[in-house]
Design a protein around this motif. Sequence first.
Motif, short mmCIF file in Angstrom:
data_model
loop_
_atom_site.label_atom_id
_atom_site.label_comp_id
_atom_site.label_asym_id
_atom_site.label_seq_id
_atom_site.Cartn_x
_atom_site.Cartn_y
_atom_site.Cartn_z
N TRP A 31 21.20 8.56 14.45
CA TRP A 31 20.75 9.92 14.18
C TRP A 31 19.24 10.05 14.31
CZ3 TRP A 31 24.49 13.50 13.59
CH2 TRP A 31 25.78 13.03 13.28
N ILE A 32 18.81 11.26 14.64
CA ILE A 32 17.40 11.59 14.73
C ILE A 32 17.17 12.76 13.76
CG2 ILE A 32 15.50 12.26 16.25
CD1 ILE A 32 17.52 11.50 18.59
N VAL A 33 16.19 12.61 12.88
CA VAL A 33 15.91 13.63 11.87
C VAL A 33 14.61 14.35 12.22
CG1 VAL A 33 15.55 14.08 9.41
CG2 VAL A 33 17.04 12.18 10.14
N PHE A 34 14.70 15.68 12.26
CA PHE A 34 13.54 16.53 12.57
C PHE A 34 13.29 17.49 11.42
CE2 PHE A 34 15.44 15.56 16.67
CZ PHE A 34 14.35 15.26 17.45
N LEU A 35 12.02 17.81 11.20
CA LEU A 35 11.69 18.94 10.36
C LEU A 35 11.98 20.18 11.19
CD1 LEU A 35 10.42 19.88 7.65
CD2 LEU A 35 8.26 20.07 8.92
#
Length: 157
Positions: A31-35
């Motif tokens: 997974w990639i987490v972005f604001l």
Amino acid sequence: MNSHTTNMECKYCKILEKENFGDLLLETRHWIVFLAPNQSLIGTCVLALNRHLENLSGLELEEWQDFAFLVKRMEHTLKGAFNATMFNWGCLMNASYLKNPPEPHLHWHLIPRYNHEVKLNGLTFEDVYFGHMKPQPIKNISLQTRKIISDKIRENL
């Protein structure tokens, strides 16, 4: 972000790779987490699968386990960073189907909710519809404020 994590045939992956989708906060194996760009509710994030997948039912067991780890980690992080009261999670794919042909890519919205105001960088963030499922008023913030939010999240990861 490493280019090997995305499928460049997928438009959403191209957005993750080349467009300013948001501020990269964290990458795990799956997974990639972005604001998220919209910070009406401070700390709102998007968690995108780092391979192309159109449906939730296609997730592999390891991807589910990694997601479960991120749920705990991100909720703990946002409680520490902004004292979030509770969290809404949504796998909302609706906008992907407004185009013909549709171009879905599996992602989750993490929306912290607040029963109190959060003050940051001279701004007040208020969850005016706490306890309800209504769209929040758009809150325009500066790049400096976005950076402060991202930094505060990273400090609590």
